[in-house]
Design an enzyme around this catalytic site. Structure first.
Site, mmCIF file in Angstrom:
data_model
loop_
_atom_site.group_PDB
_atom_site.id
_atom_site.type_symbol
_atom_site.label_atom_id
_atom_site.label_comp_id
_atom_site.label_asym_id
_atom_site.label_seq_id
_atom_site.Cartn_x
_atom_site.Cartn_y
_atom_site.Cartn_z
ATOM 1 N N ASP A 160 0.767 -1.242 0.000
ATOM 2 C CA ASP A 160 0.000 0.000 0.000
ATOM 3 C C ASP A 160 0.800 1.296 0.000
ATOM 4 O O ASP A 160 0.418 2.236 -0.664
ATOM 5 C CB ASP A 160 -0.929 0.022 1.221
ATOM 6 C CG ASP A 160 -1.867 -1.174 1.270
ATOM 7 O OD1 ASP A 160 -1.657 -2.149 0.522
ATOM 8 O OD2 ASP A 160 -2.813 -1.128 2.064
ATOM 9 N N GLU B 15 2.160 -9.094 11.732
ATOM 10 C CA GLU B 15 1.877 -8.746 10.334
ATOM 11 C C GLU B 15 3.169 -8.633 9.520
ATOM 12 O O GLU B 15 3.257 -9.109 8.403
ATOM 13 C CB GLU B 15 1.124 -7.411 10.321
ATOM 14 C CG GLU B 15 0.634 -6.968 8.966
ATOM 15 C CD GLU B 15 -0.167 -5.670 9.042
ATOM 16 O OE1 GLU B 15 -0.182 -5.034 10.120
ATOM 17 O OE2 GLU B 15 -0.776 -5.287 8.023
HETATM 18 C C1 GLC Z 1 -2.700 -4.156 4.494
HETATM 19 C C2 GLC Z 1 -1.748 -4.691 3.430
HETATM 20 C C3 GLC Z 1 -2.499 -5.535 2.412
HETATM 21 C C4 GLC Z 1 -3.266 -6.629 3.143
HETATM 22 C C5 GLC Z 1 -4.143 -6.053 4.253
HETATM 23 C C6 GLC Z 1 -4.761 -7.127 5.132
HETATM 24 O O1 GLC Z 1 -3.623 -3.287 3.942
HETATM 25 O O2 GLC Z 1 -1.077 -3.632 2.813
HETATM 26 O O3 GLC Z 1 -1.622 -6.088 1.480
HETATM 27 O O4 GLC Z 1 -4.036 -7.355 2.252
HETATM 28 O O5 GLC Z 1 -3.373 -5.250 5.098
HETATM 29 O O6 GLC Z 1 -3.772 -7.964 5.645
#
Ligand code: GLC
Length: 445
Positions: free
Chosen positions: A176, A415
């Site tokens: 992102d 994450e």
């Molecule tokens: C964030 C990440 C994306 C992912 C989401 C849920 O937005 O950038 O890639 O899918 O989190 O984990």
């Protein structure tokens, strides 16, 4: 903000305990048919997370794996779009929700954008590992939706037939706030309306995008809604329009995997169409190779400029199937792109204590703790390792897989992780981190 100690713990839990913890995490994040990525930070179903999580589920509950995919497809739009988020049930702790997207009238509500299309490749993998004698009934039911989604990428997102599909929002790339999107995002006006972020209430602001970026993210959400999602108008007018190398190479792989599934199930016309798209994409992606840098770039198609920031994206070329697979015993001269990319892989592995940094530390936008600007993402490592292994680079793949498991063993199911220190960052008890650990342990690490 709770922060786990960056210091590696002396007694890493053994594999059985880790497997149990991963299963428990998926179970705890299960909302009955879909798993949320992390319960407070991301309380809905995300697109490419669901595809990866299906593989995690399959290691201990195959029926649940197929549900994950089937629930994601419930969010598909009539035009083929499979949205980045499906808001199956309301939850308070997330912005922007279905109303901001202008999609609260849909059943289920969704966003109006997509995410990297890994799904068809994961469905192929699920089928190959399936123990269910009826598996092809499930696969057959999924094929029309998958085909429609791929058509959407190749037609709605590439109306001029260039072979490169475009995104209109950095969130569609899945990485992102990568520095690769800084220049195109700078062309986007900032939203002037008031809004309330929720992410920084859950995770420390130093690990999340800056306000200046968020203002532009919100502007784009409003922009799509105000144009009633009119595909042609958005293609013509959207201030951000980028062909992301990573997304396009993932799509190329998925086209071929979907063609394989169609052939296996007797849909030969569909398979031919997919292979035509794949050939066109492969030819276009080859033009994104930058010899002077020894890596691939993305393309800002709004301004006609290459985006050459040094990120993990280029290392997905093997996974995407852009590089030749050496024949057994082939000791002829290496393909120059393969050799350069292997050097790039090593450069990433040497640059930080833990690979792969999502952005190389010598890139000006590098930030070791902030989201896609430096930290390591386990699912990216896994995809890169799959591609390396498929191209005969077994040692590199093994090293990357072992390093990824090492980070998870020491830091837990977060994450993402600092590439410099291994510090666990972002949301805790994360579904796709658990899934990647399960996949890696299931196949021997
Ligand atoms: C964030 C990440 C994306 C992912 C989401 C849920 O937005 O950038 O890639 O899918 O989190 O984990």
């Amino acid at each position: 903000m709770n922060q786990t100690s960056p210091t590696p713990t002396a007694s890493a839990p053994d594999d059985a305990a880790l497997i149990e913890r991963c299963r428990q995490t998926l179970r705890a994040n299960d909302r009955g048919g879909y798993a949320v990525p992390s319960s407070r930070l991301y309380p809905f179903q995300w697109n490419w997370d669901a595809a990866i999580n299906a593989l995690g589920w399959q290691t201990f509950d195959e029926a649940r794996a197929w549900q994950e995919v089937e629930w994601l497809m419930k969010g598909q739009w009539a035009d083929g779009l499979v949205p980045s988020i499906v808001f199956h049930r309301p939850a308070e702790s997330y912005f922007p929700g279905p109303q901001e997207w202008g999609c609260d009238h849909l059943t289920p509500p969704t966003t109006s954008i997509s995410q990297p299309p890994v799904l068809a490749s994961m469905v192929r993998r699920l089928r190959e590992r399936s123990r269910d004698p009826q598996v092809d009934t499930r696969v057959r039911a999924l094929l029309p939706g998958l085909l429609n989604w791929h058509r959407w990428w190749h037609e709605e997102r590439d109306p001029e037939g260039t072979g490169l599909s475009v995104i209109y929002h950095p969130w569609e790339t899945g990485s992102d706030n990568s520095p690769a999107w800084d220049a195109p995002l700078a062309q986007v006006p900032a939203a002037t309306r008031p809004y309330q972020r929720r992410d920084t209430g859950v995770v420390d602001g130093s690990m999340r995008p800056h306000k200046a970026e968020y203002d532009r993210f919100v502007y784009l959400v409003d922009f799509f809604r105000e144009r009633a999602f009119d595909a042609r108008r958005i293609y013509d007018e959207c201030p951000l329009r980028v062909a992301d190398f990573a997304l396009n190479t993932i799509l190329l792989r998925a086209d071929r995997d979907l063609a394989h599934l169609c052939t296996e199930l007797g849909l030969h016309g569909a398979a031919r169409q997919l292979l035509d798209w794949a050939d066109r994409s492969a030819a276009a992606l080859a033009t994104l190779w930058v010899p002077a840098l020894g890596r691939y770039a993305s393309l800002d198609t709004r301004r006609g400029r290459l985006l050459t920031q040094r990120t993990h994206a280029s290392l997905l070329a093997w996974y995407g199937g852009l590089l030749p697979v050496p024949a057994p015993g082939d000791d002829g001269p290496a393909d120059p792109r393969s050799a350069a990319l292997l050097a790039e892989f090593e450069a990433f592995m040497q640059a930080t204590r833990h690979g792969l940094a999502s952005t190389h530390p010598n890139e000006s936008g590098y930030d070791p703790r902030r989201y896609w600007r430096g930290p390591v993402w386990p699912h990216i490592n896994w995809l890169v390792a799959e591609g390396l292994a498929e191209h005969g680079h077994a040692e590199q793949a093994a090293r990357l897989r072992a390093g990824t498991l090492g980070l998870i063993r020491q830091g837990g199911l977060h994450e993402y992780f600092s590439a410099d220190t291994g510090e666990p960052l972002g949301g805790p008890d994360f579904s796709w981190t658990a899934s990647i650990a399960l996949i890696l342990l299931d196949s021997g690490g």
